[in-house]
Write an enzyme that holds these catalytic residues in place. Structure first.
Site, PDB file in Angstrom:
ATOM      1  N   GLU A 109      -8.807  11.705 -14.622  1.00 14.78           N
ATOM      2  CA  GLU A 109      -8.095  12.676 -13.781  1.00 14.78           C
ATOM      3  C   GLU A 109      -6.581  12.575 -13.912  1.00 14.78           C
ATOM      4  O   GLU A 109      -5.871  13.556 -13.692  1.00 14.78           O
ATOM      5  CB  GLU A 109      -8.509  12.528 -12.319  1.00 14.78           C
ATOM      6  N   PHE A 140     -19.527   7.929   1.239  1.00 17.70           N
ATOM      7  CA  PHE A 140     -19.464   7.647  -0.195  1.00 17.70           C
ATOM      8  C   PHE A 140     -18.387   8.504  -0.867  1.00 17.70           C
ATOM      9  O   PHE A 140     -18.327   9.708  -0.673  1.00 17.70           O
ATOM     10  CB  PHE A 140     -20.828   7.916  -0.851  1.00 17.70           C
ATOM     11  N   GLN A 141     -17.556   7.854  -1.637  1.00 19.05           N
ATOM     12  CA  GLN A 141     -16.438   8.489  -2.351  1.00 19.05           C
ATOM     13  C   GLN A 141     -15.498   9.247  -1.413  1.00 19.05           C
ATOM     14  O   GLN A 141     -14.885  10.239  -1.799  1.00 19.05           O
ATOM     15  CB  GLN A 141     -16.949   9.419  -3.460  1.00 19.05           C
ATOM     16  N   MET A 156      10.663  -0.883 -25.234  1.00 19.10           N
ATOM     17  CA  MET A 156      11.806  -0.861 -24.327  1.00 19.10           C
ATOM     18  C   MET A 156      11.844  -2.119 -23.469  1.00 19.10           C
ATOM     19  O   MET A 156      12.920  -2.672 -23.215  1.00 19.10           O
ATOM     20  CB  MET A 156      11.750   0.385 -23.434  1.00 19.10           C
TER      21      MET A 156
END
Lengths: 193, 611
Positions: free
Chosen positions: B84, B146-147, B513
């Site tokens: 995502e 849940f979730q 860097m």
């Protein structure tokens, strides 16, 4: 310095978090925050008192305005205003020694709103210094102050100075400050008790 | 509305369920005109379509399944990402390349939290994206279902605004408001969290009625007559002015106005990293990028200036260096759309708080040309020119080939071969700064890079978004070997979506860097910076993406040609010098003029003979 902001916010879940979170992000401690319904339907009015540098006022106000749920923000700063605080103080007092508290309440123009055989509750509104004065005297007698509940400051500008009104009148804030100084020089000086 | 009837995207989609896409799409668009009863899930897509959305980037899951089930009925193309974070960066890259609002979709819980880095990236760079997340049913909200995660709470400080919607009837209004917030004023990300039951319930959908109230500009915008007069006076009387052009130049579409100001008053222009593209790098008045890795003459010009005209920039610490020593001799004019930026870092003398283009339109008539008795900037410009010294010969194509491959060579050759016309999407680190130094951008929206948050892993997904927004443009990813691995999973997305982008991995075997900072400031203690990587060409090959390793300067041109002429995505693995550093560099906490300069014996130091 102490900053006082008056904010009109939408009366919705989570709005308080957004306002509080803004101060948290700027690492500014909120000294007091009062919220309640306002004269405008669906809008709550907040008085927020916070300690921050003198230059921070502009940025805080600008950032508050950026919050989607904030409708109006006024930075009271040094502008003439009326500020009040409400305190409820529960005092240990027996029938034998409560007379002294009654006298004190009268001097401070406070009211006794609850009375039992062991304690009483004083209700007092006023400016911060007056409330602190009473508390200080009550604390001279150790152990007498059982509970203390303070509302935090509520502030309202004198005259018609809410920024939305000022905007509606089509004058800039600088102009309105000038006008204020011209119109009400004597009121500026003192609190009217 | 021109976005209607865009059913062709659906025909290309791999969704086998789209049996009659044209008919369905026509139905969906009919809803825009006539109030119709739809499910929340349908309202979601109908509203997005109504807002002109043609592409979204997402990943399905339990709490967003009703929305995915309804997708086939609408003319919106869905790009399936591999993580995502990639969806958020793709929406971001899409927005940066096109100027439109990018859209990312995720499920509840981990799907939503994975978006957070991408949302913060968009927040720090003021990019308009709308993120849609599913959430558990409103009946179990707050029960640790849940979730379930409090994503509006989590993203509160990194969104411009966010919403939780638990009623289908609120959805259209909230979504339209979200789009308005994302793109208005100073743009930014907005998240809309939609409970599963709100997607499943039905409500009357009336697109017109869901229109948000007219946008209210920030009440503290203020461009006063006196401020304009004062600014014009300062500009007319300045001897050593510099324009600082930021991201706001492009956001407000003020490229012409900034250019007119610069040309009319003969004022040199320095660019912030995100300002690159807002003013042509080839313009005689363009000084290049300022700040931590800006060219020495830009930073010296700022330190010597008697007037800074800041246009749509926010005096970030990477731009100012040590604030107490920043441009001490200069008066400052700040033209900015966000009142909260005024006097935040740098105290300014004149603040013109408003849309940059509008403010400049008001200011320009007050600035006379040289013929009209305006200022003569030639002395100051000559002074700056003289300060460039030996490093002015920027075209390094004729440098002797010492058998080594420097990242700067790669950037320069890419610039030359693409005629400076490609969309370059960079990751974060050394290669990002070399790109900014050596790829000379002429046009807006041709450099896409994470400036404020400095998000490694940004480049590959953002480039996918950029290519989908601008399919006709040549798109190059430039990423380091470290950052590339953070989101390399999106190589599969490229293949699935048949996207033609070119990928240049600048591979030096270090987190470059960080290694550079360790070299300069931590006694070369290379702790945790040497990096073992897979063979990126083989990795690409495993995805079915052709590639090639490049080890010598002499191989660059042929390899770049091969990548460009390939009809498929192509990966080039540039094996560059391992311990090369970006110069000049202002150490953190130092003043702008206290630069670490290029070493005398640096092989990249050009001499006059290299012309």
């Amino acid at each position: 310095m102490l900053h006082t902001f008056v904010a009109y916010v939408e009366d919705l879940p989570g709005v308080l978090t957004r306002v509080a979170s803004l101060f948290r992000r700027l690492n500014i401690n909120i000294i007091s925050l009062t919220v309640g319904r306002s004269e405008r339907a669906g809008l709550s009015r907040m008085t927020i008192v916070a300690e921050a540098s003198a230059e921070a006022g502009h940025r805080i106000r600008a950032s508050l305005f950026k919050l989607e749920n904030v409708v109006d923000v006024d930075d009271i700063a040094q502008a003439p205003s009326v500020t009040r605080e409400l305190a409820l103080i529960k005092i240990a007092a027996t029938p034998q020694n409560r007379g002294q508290i009654f006298d004190l309440a009268e001097v401070f123009r406070a009211r006794i709103v609850d009375l039992t055989s062991e304690s009483l509750i004083i209700e007092m509104t006023g400016v911060e210094s007056k409330i602190e004065g009473l508390i200080e005297i009550l604390r001279e007698d150790e152990g007498r102050v059982l509970e203390l509940c303070r509302s935090g400051k509520m502030t309202m500008r004198r005259g018609h100075h809410l920024s939305s009104v000022v905007r509606a009148m089509g004058v800039s804030e600088a102009e309105s400050a000038e006008r204020e100084a011209e119109l009400a020089p004597d009121i500026v000086t003192g609190e009217v008790e | 509305m021109g976005h209607k009837g865009n059913a062709k995207t659906k025909e290309n989609a791999s969704n086998a369920n789209a049996a009659a896409p044209n008919a369905d799409a026509a139905d969906a668009n009919a809803h825009l005109n006539t109030p119709t009863r739809l499910t929340g899930a349908e309202i979601l897509w109908a509203t997005l379509a109504g807002e002109g959305v043609t592409d979204v980037f997402g990943y399905p899951g339990g709490a967003i399944l009703p929305a995915y089930d309804a997708l086939r009925k609408f003319p919106v193309k869905h790009v399936l990402v591999r993580h995502e974070q990639g969806a958020a960066h793709m929406a971001d890259g899409y927005a940066r390349a096109s100027g439109k609002v990018g859209v990312a979709v995720a499920t509840s819980g981990p799907g939503a939290t994975n978006l957070v880095t991408g949302i913060a990236t968009a927040m720090l760079d003021s990019i308009p994206i709308v993120c849609i997340t599913g959430n558990v049913s409103s009946k179990v909200l707050g029960t640790d279902a849940f979730q379930e995660v409090d994503i509006t709470g989590i993203t509160l400080p990194v969104t411009k605004h966010n919403f939780l919607v638990n009623k289908a009837e609120d959805l259209a209004k909230v979504l339209r408001h979200a789009f308005q917030i994302a793109k208005s004023g100073r743009p930014g990300p907005v998240l809309v969290d939609i409970t599963k039951d709100a997607q499943q319930a039905s409500a009357i959908f009336d697109f017109e009625a869901a229109k948000p109230r007219p946008y209210q500009p920030h009440p503290m915008l203020r461009v006063e007559e006196s401020g304009l007069a004062e600014a014009a006076e300062l500009i007319r009387n300045s001897k050593r002015p510099v324009i600082l052009a930021g991201h706001g130049v492009m956001d407000s579409g003020a490229m012409e106005q900034v250019r007119t100001l610069a040309e009319r008053a003969q004022i040199p222009v320095g660019l912030t990293l995100l300002g690159i593209g807002g003013f042509p790098m080839s313009h005689p008045l363009c000084l290049g990028m300022m700040g931590m890795h800006g060219e020495s003459w830009v930073n010296h010009a700022i330190q010597e200036a008697d007037l800074l005209i800041a246009c749509g920039m926010r005096f970030d610490d990477r731009v100012t260096g040590k604030l107490t020593d920043y441009a001490m001799k200069a008066k400052k004019i700040h033209i900015e759309v966000d009142p909260a930026e005024i006097n935040k870092n740098v105290k300014v003398d004149v603040a013109l708080v408003g849309d940059l283009r509008e403010v400049l339109e008001q200011l320009l008539p007050r600035i006379g040309t040289r013929n009209q008795g305006g200022r003569d900037g030639s002395v100051w410009l000559k002074t700056i020119e003289a300060s460039k010294g030996a490093v002015t010969v920027r075209d390094i194509k004729n440098l002797p080939d010492l058998g080594h491959l420097y990242a700067a060579h790669v950037m320069h050759d890419l610039w030359r071969m693409t005629a400076g016309d490609a969309i370059i999407v960079t990751d974060v680190g050394q290669h990002q700064m070399w790109e900014a130094q050596y790829y000379k951008h002429e046009k807006p929206r041709t450099l896409i890079t994470s400036g404020g948050l400095g998000t490694m892993g940004f480049a590959l997904p953002a480039a996918i978004g950029a290519k989908i927004a601008c399919p006709e443009k040549e798109v190059w990813v430039i990423a380091g070997d470290g950052g590339f691995q953070m989101t390399a999973a999106e190589l599969a997305t490229i293949v699935q979506e048949k996207i033609k982008i070119n990928i240049a991995v600048i591979n030096n075997g270090y987190l470059g860097m960080v290694r550079q900072w360790q070299e300069f400031f931590y006694e070369r203690n290379y702790e945790a910076t040497p990096l073992v990587s897979p063979d990126f060409v083989k990795l690409a090959d495993a995805h079915g993406i052709p590639g090639r390793a490049v080890r010598k300067r002499s191989e660059v041109e042929a390899a770049v040609n091969e990548a460009r002429s390939s009809t498929r995505a192509f990966l080039l693995n540039f094996m560059v010098e391992k311990e090369d550093s970006v110069y000049p560099m202002i150490p953190a906490g130092s003043a702008l003029h206290e630069m670490i300069r290029r070493p005398e014996q640096d092989p990249l130091e050009e001499t006059a003979e290299d012309k």
